[in-house]
Design a protein around this motif. Structure first.
Motif, mmCIF file in Angstrom:
data_model
loop_
_atom_site.group_PDB
_atom_site.id
_atom_site.type_symbol
_atom_site.label_atom_id
_atom_site.label_comp_id
_atom_site.label_asym_id
_atom_site.label_seq_id
_atom_site.Cartn_x
_atom_site.Cartn_y
_atom_site.Cartn_z
ATOM 1 N N UNK A 73 45.984 30.937 5.300
ATOM 2 C CA UNK A 73 47.193 31.325 4.569
ATOM 3 C C UNK A 73 47.460 32.798 4.842
ATOM 4 N N UNK A 74 48.706 33.115 5.188
ATOM 5 C CA UNK A 74 49.070 34.497 5.462
ATOM 6 C C UNK A 74 50.334 34.864 4.693
ATOM 7 N N UNK A 75 50.475 36.142 4.429
ATOM 8 C CA UNK A 75 51.663 36.678 3.766
ATOM 9 C C UNK A 75 52.601 37.259 4.818
ATOM 10 N N UNK A 76 53.882 37.307 4.492
ATOM 11 C CA UNK A 76 54.843 37.928 5.392
ATOM 12 C C UNK A 76 54.410 39.361 5.687
ATOM 13 N N UNK A 77 54.403 39.730 6.966
ATOM 14 C CA UNK A 77 54.024 41.068 7.382
ATOM 15 C C UNK A 77 52.536 41.276 7.584
ATOM 16 N N UNK A 78 51.729 40.322 7.167
ATOM 17 C CA UNK A 78 50.270 40.449 7.296
ATOM 18 C C UNK A 78 49.850 40.347 8.766
ATOM 19 N N UNK A 79 48.844 41.112 9.126
ATOM 20 C CA UNK A 79 48.277 41.031 10.472
ATOM 21 C C UNK A 79 47.461 39.750 10.577
ATOM 22 N N UNK A 80 47.765 38.939 11.606
ATOM 23 C CA UNK A 80 47.017 37.702 11.792
ATOM 24 C C UNK A 80 46.191 37.697 13.068
ATOM 25 N N UNK A 81 46.313 38.741 13.881
ATOM 26 C CA UNK A 81 45.550 38.818 15.117
ATOM 27 C C UNK A 81 45.853 40.108 15.848
ATOM 28 N N UNK A 82 45.333 40.211 17.055
ATOM 29 C CA UNK A 82 45.548 41.387 17.895
ATOM 30 C C UNK A 82 45.835 40.955 19.320
ATOM 31 N N UNK A 83 46.572 41.817 20.006
ATOM 32 C CA UNK A 83 46.786 41.621 21.435
ATOM 33 C C UNK A 83 46.439 42.934 22.126
ATOM 34 N N UNK A 84 45.717 42.817 23.228
ATOM 35 C CA UNK A 84 45.211 44.009 23.901
ATOM 36 C C UNK A 84 45.688 44.044 25.348
ATOM 37 N N UNK A 85 46.167 45.210 25.747
ATOM 38 C CA UNK A 85 46.494 45.455 27.154
ATOM 39 C C UNK A 85 45.485 46.460 27.685
ATOM 40 N N UNK A 86 45.626 46.829 28.947
ATOM 41 C CA UNK A 86 44.708 47.815 29.510
ATOM 42 C C UNK A 86 44.912 49.186 28.883
ATOM 43 N N UNK A 87 46.053 49.393 28.207
ATOM 44 C CA UNK A 87 46.371 50.697 27.633
ATOM 45 C C UNK A 87 46.295 50.773 26.111
ATOM 46 N N UNK A 88 46.427 49.646 25.416
ATOM 47 C CA UNK A 88 46.514 49.714 23.955
ATOM 48 C C UNK A 88 46.148 48.383 23.303
ATOM 49 N N UNK A 89 45.866 48.469 22.013
ATOM 50 C CA UNK A 89 45.651 47.288 21.179
ATOM 51 C C UNK A 89 46.735 47.295 20.106
ATOM 52 N N UNK B 294 43.555 40.506 26.474
ATOM 53 C CA UNK B 294 42.893 39.772 25.391
ATOM 54 C C UNK B 294 43.873 39.519 24.251
ATOM 55 N N UNK B 295 43.728 38.360 23.618
ATOM 56 C CA UNK B 295 44.464 38.069 22.386
ATOM 57 C C UNK B 295 43.489 37.445 21.394
ATOM 58 N N UNK B 296 43.551 37.915 20.159
ATOM 59 C CA UNK B 296 42.712 37.402 19.082
ATOM 60 C C UNK B 296 43.612 36.591 18.153
ATOM 61 N N UNK B 297 43.376 35.291 18.091
ATOM 62 C CA UNK B 297 44.218 34.394 17.305
ATOM 63 C C UNK B 297 43.510 33.997 16.008
ATOM 64 N N UNK B 298 44.288 33.655 14.979
ATOM 65 C CA UNK B 298 43.702 33.266 13.696
ATOM 66 C C UNK B 298 43.244 31.805 13.698
ATOM 67 N N UNK B 299 42.610 31.423 12.616
ATOM 68 C CA UNK B 299 42.176 30.040 12.444
ATOM 69 C C UNK B 299 43.309 29.197 11.880
#
Length: 88
Positions: free
Chosen positions: A13-29, A4-9
């Motif tokens: 507007x994002x800042x440098x270093x800011x989290x903009x989404x997530x990526x998930x494997x069978x072992x971790x997010x 799974x991948x969670x993408x932003x809209x």
């Protein structure tokens, strides 16, 4: 294996270093963090539907987002050679 991948809209507007989404494997997010601050102008929808692209072609087809930087100062970013050295 990525599941799974969670993408932003687009337009966010994002800042440098800011989290903009997530990526998930069978072992971790894991968080996806912005290398620069600015406006998200494009999202790779192909990756959302075909996560295998990230493993098969991460440097060409596997891009995640395109950002219109809010600053002209991008000298902190690594080129491909420096990145390869960093991750080896």
């Amino acid at each position: 294996d990525l599941v799974y991948v969670d993408m932003p809209d687009i337009g966010r507007e994002i800042e440098q270093g800011e989290t903009f989404g997530e990526i998930e494997s069978v072992k971790a997010v894991s968080d996806l963090n912005a290398p620069v601050g600015g406006e998200i102008v494009e999202i790779n929808r192909d990756v959302e539907e075909h996560l295998e692209i990230l493993s098969e072609d991460p440097f060409k087809k596997g891009w995640l987002i395109k950002i219109k930087p809010s600053s002209k100062r991008l000298d902190h970013l690594m080129d491909a050679e420096a990145y390869e050295k960093h991750v080896s």
